[in-house]
Design an enzyme around this catalytic site. Structure first.
Site, mmCIF file in Angstrom:
data_model
loop_
_atom_site.group_PDB
_atom_site.id
_atom_site.type_symbol
_atom_site.label_atom_id
_atom_site.label_comp_id
_atom_site.label_asym_id
_atom_site.label_seq_id
_atom_site.Cartn_x
_atom_site.Cartn_y
_atom_site.Cartn_z
ATOM 1 N N LEU A 1 -3.181 6.031 8.226
ATOM 2 C CA LEU A 1 -2.701 5.541 7.035
ATOM 3 C C LEU A 1 -3.623 5.928 5.937
ATOM 4 O O LEU A 1 -4.783 6.682 5.990
ATOM 5 C CB LEU A 1 -3.512 3.891 7.182
ATOM 6 C CG LEU A 1 -2.636 3.177 8.228
ATOM 7 C CD1 LEU A 1 -3.555 1.948 8.706
ATOM 8 C CD2 LEU A 1 -1.371 2.889 8.195
ATOM 9 N N HIS B 1 -11.830 -0.886 1.223
ATOM 10 C CA HIS B 1 -12.839 -1.643 1.932
ATOM 11 C C HIS B 1 -14.085 -2.110 0.909
ATOM 12 O O HIS B 1 -14.126 -1.053 0.240
ATOM 13 C CB HIS B 1 -13.372 -1.066 3.290
ATOM 14 C CG HIS B 1 -12.230 -0.912 4.428
ATOM 15 N ND1 HIS B 1 -12.274 0.058 5.065
ATOM 16 C CD2 HIS B 1 -11.596 -1.840 4.751
ATOM 17 C CE1 HIS B 1 -11.318 -0.116 6.144
ATOM 18 N NE2 HIS B 1 -10.963 -1.369 6.023
ATOM 19 N N CYS C 1 -17.591 5.019 8.375
ATOM 20 C CA CYS C 1 -16.482 4.633 9.202
ATOM 21 C C CYS C 1 -16.506 5.281 10.496
ATOM 22 O O CYS C 1 -15.703 4.661 11.482
ATOM 23 C CB CYS C 1 -15.245 4.749 8.289
ATOM 24 S SG CYS C 1 -14.858 6.577 7.799
HETATM 25 C C1 CIR Z 1 -7.110 2.999 7.224
HETATM 26 O O1 CIR Z 1 -6.417 2.993 6.376
HETATM 27 O O2 CIR Z 1 -7.524 1.823 8.003
HETATM 28 C C2 CIR Z 1 -7.911 4.335 7.667
HETATM 29 N N1 CIR Z 1 -6.974 5.217 7.271
HETATM 30 C C3 CIR Z 1 -9.059 4.412 7.085
HETATM 31 C C4 CIR Z 1 -10.157 3.493 7.455
HETATM 32 C C5 CIR Z 1 -11.484 3.907 6.930
HETATM 33 N N2 CIR Z 1 -12.443 2.827 7.510
HETATM 34 C C6 CIR Z 1 -13.613 2.531 6.925
HETATM 35 O O3 CIR Z 1 -13.884 3.169 5.705
HETATM 36 N N3 CIR Z 1 -14.182 1.675 7.445
#
Ligand code: CIR
Length: 266
Positions: free
Chosen positions: A25, A167, A260
């Site tokens: 995503l 986030h 993350c």
């Molecule tokens: C998303 O959109 O969920 C992932 N592509 C990126 C998530 C990143 N997560 C975070 O920074 N805690």
């Protein structure tokens, strides 16, 4: 500083699936495509740094069915050997939680599963060692915040509204026992204001000019921060703590950052 939050002994990470580049995503198409091999090299270095900083690093295998599974921060929020296992905010990511729950249990962490009407991504949760700040965002709803507040009722939980980023921690993160690094942008300033208004404790704010530099990892006295932003690096250099610089250009193209890619456990 003897806050238990500052003494991590374990971390969980997950390798990068081959589907990341094409299917992870992202809020915007990146200017250049994700280079999978470079992403893996950068992630290997990340794991190596974690191994220097904590005793045990559990590396979970990737799952091509979940292109975002490297972002292990989102499926769980761990505090004092208890974990909220999140009902992830984006439906395509919900299957990522099961192997994380198993890994947490194997490490002796008690897990509490969210109900299906609550949603949360761990990226929306900032724990300062004294209180929680949780972003209401595209991914996290009020029921998710309520579940976290009930599970970790020994700490205050404050809600902040996240509007211009994926986030909460896309724009700020802990940089010391009482220090929060915040992006010096209108959205970052807005979040900081909300934090100051609700906080039970006083924090020092470290402003950095680059949005993507505001997500750092503070582990056991060492600050791990992005290397690609010279103006923000100058600010990190002026801090008195031990520092490690790291590049995360490729996962950044899928809105990932440094916090993350790991779940840290005391
Ligand atoms: C998303 O959109 O969920 C992932 N592509 C990126 C998530 C990143 N997560 C975070 O920074 N805690």
């Amino acid at each position: 500083m003897s806050l238990p939050w500052c003494n991590f002994t374990k971390a969980i990470v997950r390798q990068i699936p081959s589907t990341l580049a094409g299917a992870a995503l992202r809020r915007e198409e990146p200017t250049s495509p994700i280079d999978l091999s470079r992403a893996r090299t950068q992630h290997d270095r990340y794991v190596k740094v974690l191994r220097e900083l904590v005793e045990t690093v559990v590396v979970l295998p990737p799952d091509d069915a979940y292109p975002d599974c490297v972002f292990v921060e989102d499926p769980a929020v761990v505090c004092d050997r208890r974990a909220v296992v999140c009902n992830l905010g984006h439906a395509s990511r919900r299957g990522e939680a099961a192997p994380i729950r198993d890994a947490l249990r194997r490490l002796g962490v008690s897990c509490f599963d969210m109900s299906s009407d609550a949603t949360m991504d761990g990226g929306d949760v900032l724990f300062t060692g004294r209180e929680f700040f949780v972003g209401l965002s595209e991914r996290t709803n009020q029921k998710g915040v309520d579940f976290l507040a009930t599970t970790f009722s020994d700490y205050p939980t404050h809600t902040v509204s996240v509007k211009d980023s994926l986030h909460l921690k896309s724009l700020l993160s802990m940089a010391g026992p009482s220090a929060i690094v915040v992006a010096d942008t209108p959205a970052g300033k807005n979040l900081w204001q909300q934090i100051v208004q609700s906080a039970a404790h006083q924090y020092e704010c470290i402003w950095v000019p680059d949005e993507k530099a505001a997500n750092c990892l503070y582990i056991n006295g060492t600050l791990v921060h992005r290397a690609e932003f010279p103006n923000s690096v100058k600010i990190f250099e002026s801090l008195s703590c031990r520092r490690i610089e790291m590049s995360a250009t490729e996962l950044s193209k899928a809105d990932g950052c440094l916090t993350c890619c790991s779940l840290l456990i005391t």
